[in-house]
Each structure stands twice: as C-alpha cells, then as structure tokens.
Design a protein around this motif. Structure first.
Motif, PDB file in Angstrom:
ATOM      1  N   ILE A 339       0.862  -1.174   0.000  1.00  0.00           N
ATOM      2  CA  ILE A 339       0.000   0.000   0.000  1.00  0.00           C
ATOM      3  C   ILE A 339       0.896   1.220   0.000  1.00  0.00           C
ATOM      4  O   ILE A 339       1.578   1.510   0.979  1.00  0.00           O
ATOM      5  N   SER A 340       0.904   1.910  -1.115  1.00  0.00           N
ATOM      6  CA  SER A 340       1.771   3.081  -1.239  1.00  0.00           C
ATOM      7  C   SER A 340       1.192   4.242  -0.446  1.00  0.00           C
ATOM      8  O   SER A 340       0.002   4.531  -0.523  1.00  0.00           O
ATOM      9  N   MET A 341       2.032   4.909   0.339  1.00  0.00           N
ATOM     10  CA  MET A 341       1.594   6.091   1.085  1.00  0.00           C
ATOM     11  C   MET A 341       2.420   7.311   0.709  1.00  0.00           C
ATOM     12  O   MET A 341       2.240   8.390   1.272  1.00  0.00           O
ATOM     13  N   GLY A 342       3.353   7.143  -0.204  1.00  0.00           N
ATOM     14  CA  GLY A 342       4.118   8.288  -0.709  1.00  0.00           C
ATOM     15  C   GLY A 342       5.164   8.830   0.252  1.00  0.00           C
ATOM     16  O   GLY A 342       5.799   9.845  -0.020  1.00  0.00           O
ATOM     17  N   LYS A 343       5.346   8.198   1.379  1.00  0.00           N
ATOM     18  CA  LYS A 343       6.351   8.623   2.374  1.00  0.00           C
ATOM     19  C   LYS A 343       6.946   7.377   3.007  1.00  0.00           C
ATOM     20  O   LYS A 343       6.260   6.364   3.169  1.00  0.00           O
ATOM     21  N   ARG A 344       8.213   7.483   3.397  1.00  0.00           N
ATOM     22  CA  ARG A 344       8.832   6.401   4.162  1.00  0.00           C
ATOM     23  C   ARG A 344       8.095   6.268   5.496  1.00  0.00           C
ATOM     24  O   ARG A 344       7.911   7.252   6.205  1.00  0.00           O
ATOM     25  N   ILE A 345       7.653   5.061   5.827  1.00  0.00           N
ATOM     26  CA  ILE A 345       6.881   4.864   7.060  1.00  0.00           C
ATOM     27  C   ILE A 345       7.803   4.265   8.127  1.00  0.00           C
ATOM     28  O   ILE A 345       8.391   3.212   7.959  1.00  0.00           O
ATOM     29  N   ARG A 346       7.912   4.985   9.246  1.00  0.00           N
ATOM     30  CA  ARG A 346       8.903   4.667  10.283  1.00  0.00           C
ATOM     31  C   ARG A 346       8.353   3.768  11.394  1.00  0.00           C
ATOM     32  O   ARG A 346       9.070   2.947  11.954  1.00  0.00           O
ATOM     33  N   GLY A 347       7.073   3.965  11.719  1.00  0.00           N
ATOM     34  CA  GLY A 347       6.543   3.202  12.848  1.00  0.00           C
ATOM     35  C   GLY A 347       5.083   2.858  12.644  1.00  0.00           C
ATOM     36  O   GLY A 347       4.368   3.534  11.878  1.00  0.00           O
ATOM     37  N   ILE A 348       4.639   1.817  13.335  1.00  0.00           N
ATOM     38  CA  ILE A 348       3.239   1.378  13.221  1.00  0.00           C
ATOM     39  C   ILE A 348       2.805   0.763  14.545  1.00  0.00           C
ATOM     40  O   ILE A 348       3.570   0.046  15.202  1.00  0.00           O
ATOM     41  N   ARG A 349       1.567   1.072  14.965  1.00  0.00           N
ATOM     42  CA  ARG A 349       0.994   0.463  16.168  1.00  0.00           C
ATOM     43  C   ARG A 349      -0.515   0.338  15.957  1.00  0.00           C
ATOM     44  O   ARG A 349      -1.114   1.150  15.273  1.00  0.00           O
ATOM     45  N   GLU A 350      -1.099  -0.666  16.591  1.00  0.00           N
ATOM     46  CA  GLU A 350      -2.552  -0.844  16.547  1.00  0.00           C
ATOM     47  C   GLU A 350      -3.152  -0.378  17.859  1.00  0.00           C
ATOM     48  O   GLU A 350      -2.716  -0.816  18.929  1.00  0.00           O
ATOM     49  N   ASP A 351      -4.160   0.493  17.794  1.00  0.00           N
ATOM     50  CA  ASP A 351      -4.838   0.954  18.999  1.00  0.00           C
ATOM     51  C   ASP A 351      -5.878  -0.084  19.426  1.00  0.00           C
ATOM     52  O   ASP A 351      -6.225  -0.974  18.663  1.00  0.00           O
ATOM     53  N   LYS A 352      -6.362   0.050  20.649  1.00  0.00           N
ATOM     54  CA  LYS A 352      -7.272  -0.995  21.164  1.00  0.00           C
ATOM     55  C   LYS A 352      -8.596  -1.041  20.414  1.00  0.00           C
ATOM     56  O   LYS A 352      -9.279  -2.072  20.434  1.00  0.00           O
ATOM     57  N   ASP A 353      -8.962   0.046  19.703  1.00  0.00           N
ATOM     58  CA  ASP A 353     -10.196   0.031  18.911  1.00  0.00           C
ATOM     59  C   ASP A 353      -9.980  -0.534  17.503  1.00  0.00           C
ATOM     60  O   ASP A 353     -10.902  -0.548  16.690  1.00  0.00           O
ATOM     61  N   GLY A 354      -8.753  -0.992  17.205  1.00  0.00           N
ATOM     62  CA  GLY A 354      -8.467  -1.579  15.896  1.00  0.00           C
ATOM     63  C   GLY A 354      -7.972  -0.584  14.861  1.00  0.00           C
ATOM     64  O   GLY A 354      -7.603  -0.986  13.751  1.00  0.00           O
ATOM     65  N   ALA A 355      -7.956   0.704  15.184  1.00  0.00           N
ATOM     66  CA  ALA A 355      -7.361   1.683  14.261  1.00  0.00           C
ATOM     67  C   ALA A 355      -5.860   1.430  14.173  1.00  0.00           C
ATOM     68  O   ALA A 355      -5.240   1.011  15.154  1.00  0.00           O
ATOM     69  N   ILE A 356      -5.296   1.664  13.002  1.00  0.00           N
ATOM     70  CA  ILE A 356      -3.851   1.505  12.811  1.00  0.00           C
ATOM     71  C   ILE A 356      -3.230   2.893  12.757  1.00  0.00           C
ATOM     72  O   ILE A 356      -3.700   3.768  12.024  1.00  0.00           O
ATOM     73  N   TRP A 357      -2.198   3.096  13.559  1.00  0.00           N
ATOM     74  CA  TRP A 357      -1.501   4.381  13.576  1.00  0.00           C
ATOM     75  C   TRP A 357      -0.113   4.178  12.976  1.00  0.00           C
ATOM     76  O   TRP A 357       0.559   3.195  13.289  1.00  0.00           O
TER      77      TRP A 357
END
Ligand SMILES: *[C@@H]1O[C@H](CO)[C@@H](O)[C@H](O)[C@H]1NC(C)=O
Length: 373
Positions: A339-357
């Motif tokens: 999934i291209s986001m056009g920027k280098r992605i440095r970090g990822i975490r899932e919140d307790k409601d299932g949203a991805i940050w």
C-alpha cells in the motif's frame, strides 16, 4: 549504509520469498483506508498509546511528545536523558509498563555515547502528566545496555514489547558489527527477555550460562526493527538485511537466525553471503525480500476494524514508502499487498479500537490514524 539499500528499493518489480506477486496487487494505488493526520514531528520514531487515548511519540533528537488526538495538539515531556543523535541513533522506542494505570511507569530505548562509540540503552521512569498538555519523566533508571559500543551509529534497533507474562522484550540490533550477533558473550543482534526490572527472565534458554547469556532468547539477528505477538501468543519479528534479505521471522526459544553467516541478500560491497538453504541448522525467515523493503516496524493485526487483515503482518516500510501486508498461515507467511503512502513509514501500532496508527519518517513526519474507508 542504509541509504545504499534504500536507493534501490523503490521498485515494484520484485520477488518475495519464492513467490512472484501478481502485478495488480503490487500496483495498488488506491489506499484501503482513510488517513487522518493528527500531528507533525521532527524525525519521529515510535508511538505508544496512553489509556486515556493520548499518544506518546518519540522524536529521534531526544524529544518525547504527548499528543492529544482529539485536539490535534502536542506537548513536551521533560526528563529524557541525553541521547546519541547520530547516524541512525537517538531516541528510539517507548512502551508502557503492563501496570501503567497503577504505576505510571514507561520504558524508553535510545542510543547513548560512551567509550568506544555508541550503544543502545533501555531505561524506565515514572511519567507524570501536567494540566498543560505536557509532563515529566522522573526517577529514571537504566535497566539494560548493549554489551559493546561501536562507531558509525548504525543498527541499534531496540524495539520494546511486553508479553502477557509481564516480560519485557528488547530487539537488540548488532550495531553494524556483524559477527557479534553470533557471540554468546555479548547481547548484540539478540532478542532479549527480561523482567520489568531488567533482571534476565528465569525461563530464558541460556539462563544457566551467565550474566549476558542469561538475557538471550534468540540470536543471529541484524537490525530487528519490528516485533509483535500474534493471537496465539507467538512472537514475530522483522529485520533489515544488508543489500537484499530483509526478513520476517517467527521467533523461537533459543533459535539462531544465522546473521551474518547466512542471508538471502549480499553485503553492500557486493560480497556474497551463503543462503539460508546451505545451513538448515539456522532458523530461516518465513518471508524475505530481495530487493529490500526496509522494514521499520511491525504489527500482527488483531482488531475488527480491518476485519480482512486479522492475523496479518502489517509492516511499516521505509523503502517502499508505505505498508507491506503479509498473510500468515500456520508457520508460513507470504506477501499479499503493498500500500503506497508516498512517504517512508517509520513506525506502526494498533490501537485498542483496531485503528492503525503510523508515523512518517523525516523532518515533518506526520502521525497518521488509519481507519477503513
Ligand atoms: C526483578 O524481578 C524478579 C521477578 O519479579 C525478581 O525475582 C528479582 O529479584 C528482581 N530483581 C531485582 C534486582 O529487584
């Protein structure tokens, strides 16, 4: 070093593991989520969620930020120790003690300078929040250090993750020293398992062998930048290879993952490295990437919001400037989507409601909340 690898990674024509990915999956341009920008940061590295829905963000120069996601504002948390901001080093990860709601203890990992160069360190401290959108760390105590330091400022890694048994896991990079990842007299290139106070966990595989050995859960890692649990309680890890050979590994007790003796990639100077298939005694990756995707973070998705991604590995990727999704079936894994986001992605975490940050890399790296369209 890292940039040599990254310069060749922004290509969509590649082979993952042994399987070619159908081109329509690789060309996914339409993002399967809505992306909401919350705040902007100077070289952000990591994200942690507080129980009240505020978010901690580390910035590599040594700033710990407190983000109010409703107001889209941020404040400063004082008391972060001096960090070695050079190369890839600086302030790295942040994680909450499993009993944070009771004790307000947080853990940070960072590069520190000393005799012989820089090495990784992990400290814990009490976090006190104030009424003005900021806070302070106090009673800071270093509970772990790399056993050796090096110049160059590379491959500290040191992601932090707690387990359901209360153990603190540290993914310790080999600070670009290579062979120490195989040495049992040091903790470079190892997965480390400790109690929350920094003492080695009693059930560790090499617990009887001595001080440093007793910390080690697995060895032969290079630059392990992402770790997470799956729903069965198995630990998965992503690590950056050199020129080719990024890996998604299933972490097993006492296993040796082979770096630098085996790798699907080669050295930056072009020297070849024997493949994993030549040494079945080393644990082989469940998926690997040639050319590299430069994985900087990992979640195994557990929520319901992105229901079709449940159980998948979602990898924050610097090299592909987006996310790489891999499916896991039993103990096999394979890439399913980029999934291209056009920027280098440095970090990822899932919140307790299932949203991805996720957080973007670089000087104006945005903290983004991803929810389904
Ligand atoms: C750290 O915690 C473990 C497990 O609770 C305990 O056995 C050990 O004595 C503690 N070490 C120190 C130095 O407090």
């Amino acid at each position: 070093m890292m940039f040599l690898g990254l310069s060749v990674t922004h290509t969509l024509a590649l082979v993952t593991g042994t399987l070619a990915i159908p081109s329509q999956q690789l060309n996914t341009r339409q993002q399967p989520f809505k992306s909401t920008a919350i705040t902007s940061h100077a070289e952000p590295w990591a994200i942690a969620f507080l129980p009240d829905s505020r978010v901690l963000v580390t910035e590599r120069r040594g700033n710990l930020r407190l983000v109010d996601q409703a107001k889209k504002t941020q404040g400063s948390i004082t008391g972060v120790p001096a960090v070695a901001y050079a190369g890839q080093g600086g302030l790295h990860d942040v994680a909450l003690h499993p009993k944070y709601a009771e004790n307000s203890i947080v853990y940070i990992s960072y590069a520190e300078t000393g005799t012989g160069g820089a090495g990784g360190a992990v400290a814990r401290a009490k976090l006190t929040l104030d009424a003005n959108g900021g806070g302070a760390l106090s009673g800071l105590e270093v509970i772990w250090r790399h056993s050796q330091r090096a110049t160059g400022g590379l491959q500290f890694a040191c992601r932090l993750l707690f387990g359901s048994d209360g153990a603190l896991w540290i993914s310790a990079g080999e600070i670009n020293q290579m062979t120490p990842a195989q040495s049992m007299t040091g903790n470079l290139g190892k997965m480390i398992k400790l109690y929350e106070n920094g003492t080695a966990f009693a059930d560790n595989p090499f617990a009887s062998q001595g001080a440093v050995q007793s910390q080690i859960w697995s060895l032969g890692h290079r630059n392990p930048l992402g770790i997470d649990w799956d729903a069965q309680g198995r630990l998965w890890e992503v690590e950056m290879g050199p020129q080719g050979g990024d890996e998604l590994n299933l972490i097993e007790r006492g296993a040796n993952y082979g770096w630098p003796l085996v790798c699907e990639g080669k050295h930056y100077d072009g020297r070849t490295i024997p493949k994993h298939s030549t040494r079945p005694d080393f644990a082989a990756p469940k998926a690997f990437w040639v050319p590299v995707i430069s994985p900087a973070g990992l979640i195994i998705y557990k929520g319901d919001l992105f229901s079709s991604w449940k159980g998948n590995a979602i990898i924050a990727s610097l090299g592909t400037q987006g996310l790489v999704r891999a499916t896991i079936s039993g103990d096999t894994a394979k890439e399913a989507q980029r999934i291209s986001m056009g920027k280098r992605i440095r970090g990822i975490r899932e919140d307790k409601d299932g949203a991805i940050w996720v957080i973007e890399d670089g000087n104006n790296g945005r903290l983004l909340k991803l929810t389904p369209n």
